[in-house]
Design a protein around this motif. Structure first.
Motif, PDB file in Angstrom:
ATOM      1  N   LEU A  87      -7.097  84.042  13.442  1.00 31.13           N
ATOM      2  CA  LEU A  87      -8.031  82.820  12.836  1.00 31.13           C
ATOM      3  C   LEU A  87      -8.958  82.283  13.813  1.00 31.13           C
ATOM      4  O   LEU A  87     -10.018  81.690  13.969  1.00 31.13           O
ATOM      5  N   ARG A  88      -8.270  81.931  15.134  1.00 32.19           N
ATOM      6  CA  ARG A  88      -9.112  81.246  16.414  1.00 32.19           C
ATOM      7  C   ARG A  88     -10.159  82.224  16.656  1.00 32.19           C
ATOM      8  O   ARG A  88     -11.345  81.706  16.740  1.00 32.19           O
ATOM      9  N   SER A  89     -10.131  83.565  16.562  1.00 32.69           N
ATOM     10  CA  SER A  89     -11.203  84.405  16.836  1.00 32.69           C
ATOM     11  C   SER A  89     -12.254  84.269  15.762  1.00 32.69           C
ATOM     12  O   SER A  89     -13.486  84.355  16.153  1.00 32.69           O
ATOM     13  N   ALA A  90     -11.809  84.359  14.622  1.00 30.29           N
ATOM     14  CA  ALA A  90     -12.806  84.126  13.497  1.00 30.29           C
ATOM     15  C   ALA A  90     -13.466  82.713  13.597  1.00 30.29           C
ATOM     16  O   ALA A  90     -14.546  82.684  13.106  1.00 30.29           O
ATOM     17  N   LEU A  91     -13.050  81.551  14.047  1.00 35.26           N
ATOM     18  CA  LEU A  91     -13.643  80.374  14.238  1.00 35.26           C
ATOM     19  C   LEU A  91     -14.831  80.405  15.156  1.00 35.26           C
ATOM     20  O   LEU A  91     -15.715  79.559  14.932  1.00 35.26           O
ATOM     21  N   HIS A  92     -14.957  81.285  16.095  1.00 37.25           N
ATOM     22  CA  HIS A  92     -16.039  81.456  16.995  1.00 37.25           C
ATOM     23  C   HIS A  92     -16.143  80.160  17.625  1.00 37.25           C
ATOM     24  O   HIS A  92     -17.584  79.846  17.844  1.00 37.25           O
ATOM     25  N   GLY A  96     -13.442  76.969  26.019  1.00 39.95           N
ATOM     26  CA  GLY A  96     -13.076  75.706  26.568  1.00 39.95           C
ATOM     27  C   GLY A  96     -12.776  74.513  25.509  1.00 39.95           C
ATOM     28  O   GLY A  96     -12.604  73.272  25.805  1.00 39.95           O
ATOM     29  N   SER A  97     -13.012  75.122  24.241  1.00 33.96           N
ATOM     30  CA  SER A  97     -12.769  74.063  23.073  1.00 33.96           C
ATOM     31  C   SER A  97     -11.438  73.629  22.907  1.00 33.96           C
ATOM     32  O   SER A  97     -11.070  72.653  22.495  1.00 33.96           O
ATOM     33  N   TRP A  98     -10.634  74.695  23.202  1.00 35.70           N
ATOM     34  CA  TRP A  98      -8.883  74.520  22.909  1.00 35.70           C
ATOM     35  C   TRP A  98      -8.313  73.812  23.926  1.00 35.70           C
ATOM     36  O   TRP A  98      -8.412  74.097  25.072  1.00 35.70           O
ATOM     37  N   GLU A 105      -2.907  73.614  16.323  1.00 34.24           N
ATOM     38  CA  GLU A 105      -4.220  73.360  16.891  1.00 34.24           C
ATOM     39  C   GLU A 105      -5.059  74.187  16.092  1.00 34.24           C
ATOM     40  O   GLU A 105      -6.306  73.761  15.601  1.00 34.24           O
ATOM     41  N   THR A 106      -4.879  75.575  15.715  1.00 36.49           N
ATOM     42  CA  THR A 106      -5.749  76.383  15.069  1.00 36.49           C
ATOM     43  C   THR A 106      -5.918  75.984  13.823  1.00 36.49           C
ATOM     44  O   THR A 106      -6.868  75.899  13.055  1.00 36.49           O
ATOM     45  N   LEU A 107      -4.718  75.618  13.028  1.00 40.76           N
ATOM     46  CA  LEU A 107      -4.878  75.048  11.454  1.00 40.76           C
ATOM     47  C   LEU A 107      -5.824  74.204  11.504  1.00 40.76           C
ATOM     48  O   LEU A 107      -6.757  73.903  10.712  1.00 40.76           O
ATOM     49  N   LEU A 108      -5.729  73.034  12.367  1.00 45.15           N
ATOM     50  CA  LEU A 108      -6.457  71.909  12.313  1.00 45.15           C
ATOM     51  C   LEU A 108      -8.173  72.209  12.451  1.00 45.15           C
ATOM     52  O   LEU A 108      -9.132  71.611  11.726  1.00 45.15           O
ATOM     53  N   ALA A 109      -8.387  73.012  13.371  1.00 46.58           N
ATOM     54  CA  ALA A 109      -9.793  73.724  13.851  1.00 46.58           C
ATOM     55  C   ALA A 109     -10.364  74.286  12.626  1.00 46.58           C
ATOM     56  O   ALA A 109     -11.442  74.010  11.774  1.00 46.58           O
ATOM     57  N   ALA A 110      -9.522  74.992  11.894  1.00 42.43           N
ATOM     58  CA  ALA A 110      -9.829  75.847  10.517  1.00 42.43           C
ATOM     59  C   ALA A 110      -9.889  75.017   9.251  1.00 42.43           C
ATOM     60  O   ALA A 110     -10.824  74.873   8.716  1.00 42.43           O
ATOM     61  N   PHE A 111      -8.985  73.776   9.396  1.00 40.37           N
ATOM     62  CA  PHE A 111      -9.322  72.802   8.027  1.00 40.37           C
ATOM     63  C   PHE A 111     -10.811  72.231   8.301  1.00 40.37           C
ATOM     64  O   PHE A 111     -11.419  71.749   7.433  1.00 40.37           O
ATOM     65  N   GLU A 112     -11.186  71.888   9.660  1.00 38.56           N
ATOM     66  CA  GLU A 112     -12.443  71.309   9.916  1.00 38.56           C
ATOM     67  C   GLU A 112     -13.546  72.430   9.362  1.00 38.56           C
ATOM     68  O   GLU A 112     -14.766  71.661   8.896  1.00 38.56           O
ATOM     69  N   TRP A 114     -13.315  75.272   7.566  1.00 38.88           N
ATOM     70  CA  TRP A 114     -13.355  76.113   6.425  1.00 38.88           C
ATOM     71  C   TRP A 114     -12.911  75.172   5.067  1.00 38.88           C
ATOM     72  O   TRP A 114     -13.160  75.714   3.990  1.00 38.88           O
ATOM     73  N   GLY A 115     -12.412  73.995   5.315  1.00 37.83           N
ATOM     74  CA  GLY A 115     -11.595  73.319   4.031  1.00 37.83           C
ATOM     75  C   GLY A 115     -10.212  73.557   4.072  1.00 37.83           C
ATOM     76  O   GLY A 115      -9.642  74.697   4.764  1.00 37.83           O
ATOM     77  N   VAL A 116      -9.400  72.797   3.177  1.00 36.88           N
ATOM     78  CA  VAL A 116      -8.015  73.074   3.095  1.00 36.88           C
ATOM     79  C   VAL A 116      -7.763  74.275   2.317  1.00 36.88           C
ATOM     80  O   VAL A 116      -6.870  75.138   3.247  1.00 36.88           O
ATOM     81  N   GLU A 117      -8.285  74.560   1.136  1.00 43.07           N
ATOM     82  CA  GLU A 117      -7.762  75.631   0.456  1.00 43.07           C
ATOM     83  C   GLU A 117      -8.123  76.876   0.990  1.00 43.07           C
ATOM     84  O   GLU A 117      -7.518  78.099   1.059  1.00 43.07           O
ATOM     85  N   THR A 118      -9.368  77.166   1.709  1.00 45.11           N
ATOM     86  CA  THR A 118      -9.915  78.454   2.213  1.00 45.11           C
ATOM     87  C   THR A 118      -9.023  78.549   3.500  1.00 45.11           C
ATOM     88  O   THR A 118      -8.406  79.830   3.621  1.00 45.11           O
TER      89      THR A 118
END
Length: 662
Positions: A87-92, A96-98, A105-112, A114-118
């Motif tokens: 998932l980290r890789s897919a967030l691009h 130095g962002s992490w 931390e990966t979950l939070l970045a994904a929520f921002e 892609w949104g919650v359900e995605t």
């Protein structure tokens, strides 16, 4: 693994607010003894608490509650996202962002992004998540697809509260929620309180695969009935983000009919699941009973490991309950680093007073005792343990899948009254007599035949269809509504089937078990037994891609003749000789019924004292005393029913009764 807790809608300020959330988090510190944290927004009346068992990123960068990079979200997270690096890789995100390398931390970045359900749909893992959206002033509670991680929610003194265990909710100031008598009625049927109820009024379980949303402010009072997917109560709503029914429907559209292709794909997917779930920054091992499921998980672990896998089992004094020699043989063949704990009867009985605190609500699967003991043994060496749970529900392993349809085929022609008479006749033979008969056919029979024969006999008086027979097999007390004083008339109903033909009763039973028995009994049992000693457990069979693949297999690749889990066995035989595996299925039990006639008799008598039952006002003492007398006589075996009442009584008294050690 971790514990989460929190509340929304309380306008406590200063020290009172801090004290409330700290008490809630502290109540579940056993789930996460390595770190703890609290966050609150007094203006919104929102608080999140977290107790951390450090598994990934042991540094302070993994501390929770954690804020997202953009500051919109705050999360308290319990579980593991096994594919979080993918998932980290897919967030691009730029280098130095992490801040660290935790899956939180990966979950939070994904929520921002892609949104919650995605994000939930992309995640492979087990989890219970509490996410506060500061911008929308909305709380999200999410539970994983199969319910590996628990999540309770409800109302206490006008506030909306939630947590990993009921003890966190009970720690909220002023908690005085009464026992829910309808939940107690259901508990007597199933031996556990089925979701979405809990044992308390106004407190519920979020069902697996569901997302609950709370728009601030929440309503001040609880709904009269627990919410299910598609329902709302004021600003609180529940929807389903993943559906087992949909997985079954998709499986019927894309079946795997070629055996070679099916076995190859299944082994590859299981191997990938084991690989992902073997990633940890702490010592890791596996439970090994010597059965098909745990042996296959360990075999795939050992295949991928450059050093011996740490495996764990326990042995018992009682003959017929000790599976340690089977586990030892498999461990020797695979070359694992095997630890075997031999448990004395007194050690097993010493666990019983701990059960009310461990499980928080009445729970009467007596295998909770050996499960806790093997978790305790494993925790001395590892922090994470993989298990073989869910193989039975997905690949056809329970005895009821075999003899249920066979029994029905043999008795369905009988008039209903004749079946009732047959049931009474079976019960006239003591359980020990049936056990002796089973021993004569030990090479092909089922262990503890007496217990199963009496269980079948008690159900023949009420079944009119094959589905009735299944329902009776997973229910204990008949006329339960008469046993619980003040309970409304309530009848168990089977979950709605997927929108595809399911004419095979074995498929229907497996589907229903996966929706009910698996999350509310098996996964609950393991989670509490392990978390009591701060051990994280992982279930490779419940990678949703494995489960979805299982529903693409035809029944002939699951149950073939007298053999269950056929597909799993074909893979396992590549690593372990079949003669080490093939034997009657016995489960993970201990002789509670014998103990109740001996060393536990005084304890049982104190809990089932008729004056005590009458004074407490939950049960009618008459039918309970009748079964107690019959069981003590040795002519009947009412262990499951009596154990359900004893566990409620012990929970009600919080396990304070003394147990005879000798």
């Amino acid at each position: 693994m971790c514990g989460i807790a929190g509340y929304v809608g309380d306008r406590m300020h200063g020290d009172s607010a801090q004290s409330a959330i700290k008490k809630m988090a502290h109540a579940i510190q056993h789930r996460g003894p390595d770190d703890n944290g609290c966050w609150l927004d007094a203006e919104s009346g929102v608080a999140l608490g977290h107790s951390r068992l450090s598994i990934l990123d042991l540094s302070p960068a993994g501390h929770q509650p954690m804020h997202s990079m953009g500051g919109r979200y705050v999360v308290a997270f319990n579980g593991e996202i096994y594919n979080h690096l993918e998932l980290r890789s897919a967030l691009h995100l730029p280098e130095g962002s992490w801040r660290g390398h935790s899956d939180t931390e990966t979950l939070l970045a994904a929520f921002e992004a892609w949104g919650v359900e995605t994000t939930l749909s992309k995640a492979v893992g087990m989890f219970a998540i509490a996410l506060w959206d500061r911008e929308a002033r909305t709380l999200f509670l999410a539970r994983d697809r199969f319910g590996e991680k628990p999540l309770y929610y409800g109302w206490v003194k006008g506030a909306f509260v939630f947590g990993s265990e009921l003890k966190a909710l009970r720690a909220y100031p002023g908690f005085d929620n009464a026992v829910c008598r309808d939940a107690l009625t259901q508990y007597l049927q199933y031996m556990y309180v089925p979701a979405p109820r809990s044992i308390y009024q106004g407190i519920y379980k979020l069902e697996p695969g569901c997302l609950l949303t709370v728009k601030e402010p929440p309503p001040l009072i609880a709904p009269e009935q627990p919410l299910i997917a598609g329902q709302a109560h004021g600003s609180v709503s529940v929807r389903r983000w993943w559906s087992l029914a949909h997985a079954v429907e998709q499986g019927s559209l894309y079946p795997l009919l070629d055996e070679h292709e099916a076995l190859s794909e299944l082994e590859a997917q299981l191997s990938e699941s084991v690989r992902l779930q073997s990633l940890a920054d702490v010592p890791l091992g596996a439970f090994l009973s010597g059965g098909v499921d745990s042996s296959l998980i360990v075999a795939l672990m050992q295949k991928q490991s450059s050093r011996p896998v740490k495996t764990f089992t326990i042995g018992f004094e009682e003959a017929g309950f000790d599976e340690s020699p089977h586990a030892r043989a498999v461990a020797e063949h695979l070359g694992t680093e095997h630890t075997e704990l031999f448990v004395r009867v007194s050690e097993a009985r010493d666990v019983i007073p701990q059960l009310p605190s461990m499980y928080d609500e009445p729970f009467a699967d007596s295998s909770q005792i050996p499960t806790h003991l093997v978790c305790r043994a494993a925790r001395q060496h590892v922090t994470v343990a993989l298990s073989g749970d869910a193989g039975d529900e997905l690949f056809g392993g329970y005895n009821r899948y075999f003899w249920g349809p066979r029994v029905w085929d043999k008795i369905s022609w009988m008039p209903f009254q004749t079946r009732q008479a047959l049931g009474r006749a079976i019960q006239t033979v003591p359980a020990e007599g049936w056990d002796a008969l089973g021993a004569l056919r030990s090479g092909a029979g089922v262990l503890r035949l007496g217990e199963k024969a009496h269980k079948l006999a008690a159900r023949l008086s009420a079944v009119r269809t094959m589905d009735d027979l299944y329902l009776s097999l997973v229910n204990e007390w008949q006329h339960h509504e008469k046993l619980v004083i003040g309970a409304s008339a309530w009848r168990a109903n089977l979950p709605v089937l997927p929108d595809v033909p399911m004419d095979d009763p074995r498929a229907r039973m497996m589907y229903w078990d996966a929706l009910t028995y698996l999350p509310d009994d098996i996964l609950c049992k393991v989670d509490r037994a392990a978390m009591a000693v701060s051990l994280e457990t992982r279930v490779p069979f419940l990678d949703h891609r494995v489960a979805e693949l299982a529903w693409r297999l035809p029944m002939s690749m699951k149950i073939r003749g007298n053999t269950g889990k056929w597909a799993l066995r074909q893979i396992l035989y590549k690593y372990v000789p079949h003669e080490l595996i093939d034997r009657p299925k016995s489960g993970f039990g201990i002789p509670i019924g014998q103990w109740l006639r001996g060393p536990l008799r005084e304890w049982g008598e104190s809990l089932l004292d008729p004056s005590r039952l009458s004074a407490e006002g939950f049960f009618d003492p008459v039918p309970i005393r009748k079964l107690w007398a019959q069981h003590l006589s040795g002519k009947y075996d009412w262990t499951p029913r009596l154990w359900s009442v004893l566990m409620f009584q012990s929970w009600l008294g919080r396990g304070g009764e003394k147990i005879n050690r000798y």
